[in-house]
Scaffold this motif. Structure first.
Motif, PDB file in Angstrom:
ATOM      1  N   ARG A  90      54.570  70.212  38.324  1.00 10.39           N
ATOM      2  CA  ARG A  90      53.429  69.319  38.150  1.00 10.39           C
ATOM      3  C   ARG A  90      52.920  69.287  36.717  1.00 10.39           C
ATOM      4  O   ARG A  90      52.421  68.265  36.240  1.00 10.39           O
ATOM      5  CB  ARG A  90      52.303  69.747  39.096  1.00 10.39           C
ATOM      6  N   ILE A  91      53.022  70.402  36.009  1.00  8.94           N
ATOM      7  CA  ILE A  91      52.495  70.472  34.649  1.00  8.94           C
ATOM      8  C   ILE A  91      53.400  71.367  33.805  1.00  8.94           C
ATOM      9  O   ILE A  91      53.891  72.394  34.276  1.00  8.94           O
ATOM     10  CB  ILE A  91      51.038  70.996  34.649  1.00  8.94           C
ATOM     11  N   ALA A  92      53.654  70.958  32.570  1.00 10.74           N
ATOM     12  CA  ALA A  92      54.417  71.761  31.621  1.00 10.74           C
ATOM     13  C   ALA A  92      53.447  72.455  30.673  1.00 10.74           C
ATOM     14  O   ALA A  92      52.534  71.823  30.134  1.00 10.74           O
ATOM     15  CB  ALA A  92      55.383  70.881  30.838  1.00 10.74           C
ATOM     16  N   VAL A  93      53.648  73.743  30.473  1.00  9.65           N
ATOM     17  CA  VAL A  93      52.837  74.518  29.535  1.00  9.65           C
ATOM     18  C   VAL A  93      53.773  75.066  28.468  1.00  9.65           C
ATOM     19  O   VAL A  93      54.749  75.762  28.786  1.00  9.65           O
ATOM     20  CB  VAL A  93      52.094  75.668  30.236  1.00  9.65           C
ATOM     21  N   ALA A  94      53.484  74.740  27.215  1.00  9.86           N
ATOM     22  CA  ALA A  94      54.317  75.176  26.100  1.00  9.86           C
ATOM     23  C   ALA A  94      53.511  76.098  25.193  1.00  9.86           C
ATOM     24  O   ALA A  94      52.440  75.718  24.714  1.00  9.86           O
ATOM     25  CB  ALA A  94      54.823  73.969  25.310  1.00  9.86           C
ATOM     26  N   VAL A  95      54.015  77.299  24.967  1.00 10.99           N
ATOM     27  CA  VAL A  95      53.378  78.245  24.057  1.00 10.99           C
ATOM     28  C   VAL A  95      54.052  78.125  22.690  1.00 10.99           C
ATOM     29  O   VAL A  95      55.265  78.308  22.571  1.00 10.99           O
ATOM     30  CB  VAL A  95      53.488  79.689  24.569  1.00 10.99           C
ATOM     31  N   THR A  96      53.259  77.791  21.678  1.00 15.79           N
ATOM     32  CA  THR A  96      53.785  77.727  20.315  1.00 15.79           C
ATOM     33  C   THR A  96      53.079  78.772  19.459  1.00 15.79           C
ATOM     34  O   THR A  96      51.876  79.000  19.601  1.00 15.79           O
ATOM     35  CB  THR A  96      53.605  76.328  19.700  1.00 15.79           C
ATOM     36  N   TRP A 117      55.566  74.649  34.780  1.00 16.62           N
ATOM     37  CA  TRP A 117      56.805  74.861  34.025  1.00 16.62           C
ATOM     38  C   TRP A 117      56.445  75.378  32.632  1.00 16.62           C
ATOM     39  O   TRP A 117      55.920  74.640  31.813  1.00 16.62           O
ATOM     40  CB  TRP A 117      57.573  73.546  33.921  1.00 16.62           C
ATOM     41  N   PHE A 118      56.693  76.659  32.386  1.00 18.93           N
ATOM     42  CA  PHE A 118      56.511  77.221  31.053  1.00 18.93           C
ATOM     43  C   PHE A 118      57.770  76.895  30.253  1.00 18.93           C
ATOM     44  O   PHE A 118      58.851  77.437  30.537  1.00 18.93           O
ATOM     45  CB  PHE A 118      56.265  78.729  31.121  1.00 18.93           C
ATOM     46  N   ALA A 119      57.646  76.027  29.276  1.00 15.36           N
ATOM     47  CA  ALA A 119      58.813  75.444  28.623  1.00 15.36           C
ATOM     48  C   ALA A 119      58.801  75.661  27.119  1.00 15.36           C
ATOM     49  O   ALA A 119      57.742  75.617  26.470  1.00 15.36           O
ATOM     50  CB  ALA A 119      58.873  73.945  28.912  1.00 15.36           C
ATOM     51  N   ARG A 120      59.962  75.879  26.552  1.00 17.14           N
ATOM     52  CA  ARG A 120      60.133  75.840  25.105  1.00 17.14           C
ATOM     53  C   ARG A 120      60.123  74.388  24.640  1.00 17.14           C
ATOM     54  O   ARG A 120      60.429  73.473  25.396  1.00 17.14           O
ATOM     55  CB  ARG A 120      61.461  76.477  24.700  1.00 17.14           C
TER      56      ARG A 120
END
Length: 284
Positions: free
Chosen positions: A14-20, A258-261
């Motif tokens: 449902r949602i993508a979370v990207a850690v930069t 979704w924890f995504a690069r």
């Protein structure tokens, strides 16, 4: 909960979370033009405290962030000044060993592309990518310009270097494809609220902003994206890490996150049927 028209994230998330993560340094003898100090020195005065403050990222911060991401079992994208890789090669080796991505981020934080002539900009990009490839053991697939000071030539130069994506993106919510004179790139959005926003306030502000934004997107805008950004020299300190971990553990309670690069988000955009998925098309 609401639904959206059009495509979905992989596996119906449902949602993508990207850690930069911004891994930065400044030119020899230079210091950041910001810090936690409320009193600034007179122009022309050597700011030894500012210089020392900025080195925390390589000495401690990057290691704490990598360890925290590993413990939380989520991936990150580390935008890395090439000079950091030269000075502290063991840090980029560990970033890659832990399964995180390394992205280009200029040579030093104060060597801005916007101040360069085209030939110098092109050479700087190539040099930075070469250094990062040598020190990290793999070539970066993406780029973020320091302080987003890109030029009208930047995306074309990046495409010429066969990069897959860039993150100088503040004008759209989802990754999309762009055409350049040298080929196609994915444009992956950046964060509007980083840890530096709480330099002289409460780290709890990060919790308020990111939890509130996550809850809003999760409830109202399926197939949305949220970018969490830390700076090694500030966000790598315990007072920020404590709140960051609390934010991530809250999000991990939801099964369809979704924890995504950034590279994964770029792959999704490049493989999508349409170049762009507008807000209007998704909800109207």
């Amino acid at each position: 909960m609401e639904r959206a028209n059009g495509p979905a994230w992989p596996n119906g998330k449902r949602i993508a979370v990207a850690v930069t993560v911004m891994y930065e340094t400044w030119a020899e003898g230079k210091a950041p033009n910001y810090s936690v100090q409320t009193t600034h020195l007179k122009p022309g005065t050597v700011d030894l405290a500012g210089r020392a403050w900025s080195t925390y990222g390589a000495r401690v911060g990057v290691w704490r962030i990598v360890r925290t991401l590993d413990r939380l079992q989520i991936p990150g994208t580390f935008f890395t000044n090439a000079r950091c890789a030269e000075l502290y090669p063991d840090t980029v080796t560990q970033i890659v060993r832990s399964g995180h991505d390394v992205g280009g981020h200029n040579y030093t934080q104060d060597a801005l592309l916007a101040y360069m002539e085209p030939d110098e900009e092109r050479a700087t990009i190539a040099r930075c990518l070469g250094i990062l490839e040598e020190k990290a053991g793999r070539r970066p697939t993406g780029w973020l310009s320091s302080v987003l000071a890109f030029t009208e030539n930047t995306t074309s130069f990046l495409a010429a270097e066969k990069l897959k994506w860039h993150a100088d993106v503040t004008y759209i919510d989802l990754p999309h494809r762009i055409e350049t004179p040298n080929g196609v790139l994915a444009a992956v959005p950046n964060s509007d609220f980083t840890d530096n926003r709480v330099l002289r306030s409460s780290p709890r502000d990060l919790w308020d902003v990111y939890k509130g934004t996550f809850d809003y997107l999760y409830r109202n805008e399926p197939m949305s994206m949220l970018v969490l950004t830390l700076h090694c020299h500030f966000g790598g300190r315990p007072m920020i890490m404590a709140v960051f971990e609390e934010i991530v553990r809250y999000m991990q309670q939801f099964p369809d996150v979704w924890f995504a690069r950034h590279e994964e988000l770029a792959d999704w955009a490049l493989a999508a049927a349409a170049p762009e998925h507008s807000y209007r098309a998704r909800f109207f």
